[in-house]
Motif scaffolding. Sequence first.
Motif, PDB file in Angstrom:
ATOM      1  N   CYS A 164     -34.637  70.008 -29.451  1.00 35.61           N
ATOM      2  CA  CYS A 164     -35.357  69.292 -30.513  1.00 35.61           C
ATOM      3  C   CYS A 164     -36.082  70.311 -31.382  1.00 35.61           C
ATOM      4  O   CYS A 164     -36.859  71.127 -30.881  1.00 35.61           O
TER       5      CYS A 164
ATOM      6  N   CYS B   1     -35.730  62.065 -29.326  1.00 34.74           N
ATOM      7  CA  CYS B   1     -36.472  62.967 -28.444  1.00 34.74           C
ATOM      8  C   CYS B   1     -37.612  62.164 -27.828  1.00 34.74           C
ATOM      9  O   CYS B   1     -38.511  61.704 -28.537  1.00 34.74           O
TER      10      CYS B   1
ATOM     11  N   ILE C 157     -40.086  63.090 -26.083  1.00 35.64           N
ATOM     12  CA  ILE C 157     -41.389  63.745 -26.263  1.00 35.64           C
ATOM     13  C   ILE C 157     -41.947  63.417 -27.645  1.00 35.64           C
ATOM     14  O   ILE C 157     -43.125  63.072 -27.794  1.00 35.64           O
ATOM     15  N   CYS C 158     -41.096  63.526 -28.674  1.00 38.29           N
ATOM     16  CA  CYS C 158     -41.570  63.293 -30.045  1.00 38.29           C
ATOM     17  C   CYS C 158     -41.830  61.819 -30.340  1.00 38.29           C
ATOM     18  O   CYS C 158     -42.656  61.492 -31.193  1.00 38.29           O
TER      19      CYS C 158
ATOM     20  N   CYS D 247     -40.246  69.663 -31.345  1.00 35.69           N
ATOM     21  CA  CYS D 247     -41.105  70.030 -30.211  1.00 35.69           C
ATOM     22  C   CYS D 247     -40.524  71.147 -29.354  1.00 35.69           C
ATOM     23  O   CYS D 247     -41.216  71.680 -28.491  1.00 35.69           O
TER      24      CYS D 247
HETATM   25 ZN   LIG Z   1     -39.035  66.609 -29.618  1.00 38.96          ZN
END
Ligand SMILES: [Zn+2]
Length: 273
Positions: free
Chosen positions: A6, A23, A25-26, A9
């Motif tokens: 990604c 993603c 996390i994002c 991040c």
């Molecule tokens: Zn990410």
Amino acid sequence: MPHFICTACGMQYAESASPPAQCLICEEERQYIPPRGQTWTTLAALAQGHMIAFREHEPRVIGLGAQPSFAIGQRAVLVRSENGNVLWDCIAPLDAAAVSLIKGLGGIDAIAISHPHFYTTMVEWAHAFECPVHLNAADRQWIMRPDPAIRLWEGETLKLWDGVTLVRCGGHFEGGTVLHWAGGAGGRGLVCAGDIVTVCTDRKWMTFMRSYPNFIPLSAAAVKHIGQALAPFAFEVLYGHYFDRVIAHDAKNVLAKSVERYVAAIEGRRGYG
Ligand SMILES: [Zn+2]
Ligand SMILES: [Zn+2]
């Protein structure tokens, strides 16, 4: 098949023929998708436009970061104690020059990472240096590229060697971890904090957040806990997550003052109401 990374991040995912749909996390409340939208790269593509820059912070403590900056832009730290080298936190690019240079400094015996935003290409680094990656088990759900090199540790501390200890502080992430090395700063002790304890822009104070980009604070209890987790450890210097975010002197007292200031603000005391 490629392991996509990604670009927002830096997280690298398990192999797949095409980039992941999103993603994780994002998409989560602590990060964000940039206005340009979600894009992906690979380790090989990243190496075409990025190198790794090194800075010696003190003898046996070397910062390393992507040049130009990539994704969140953190720098990692190579902590070289007498009997082993730890890579603290991780950065996405990894090229032949960095592998040769770090092997010349004795290689990497273990990788330890503060929290999932800096997991990036940890499995690539672990394979290149044939070493384990120590992650706190509380954040296991955020491991996007599982690998046998990853070792989950439970509880509040994990001792490595030579007075090198991983300390779970929580806060920003439940498994949020810092590294303490008693032999750092000329024997006065150092802490590598990632952004579990963040060095403020003025380099005089520290702060603590659930999300830095989205300005989500932590509770007073969570921040007091960070102070308590580090109370047993002596340290003069604290390294934040960017090259220039360092508390160079009296860091233990700065942490105590910073916890007090944060708690006063969140409780609306001392002119912060
Ligand atoms: Zn990410
Ligand atoms: Zn983070």
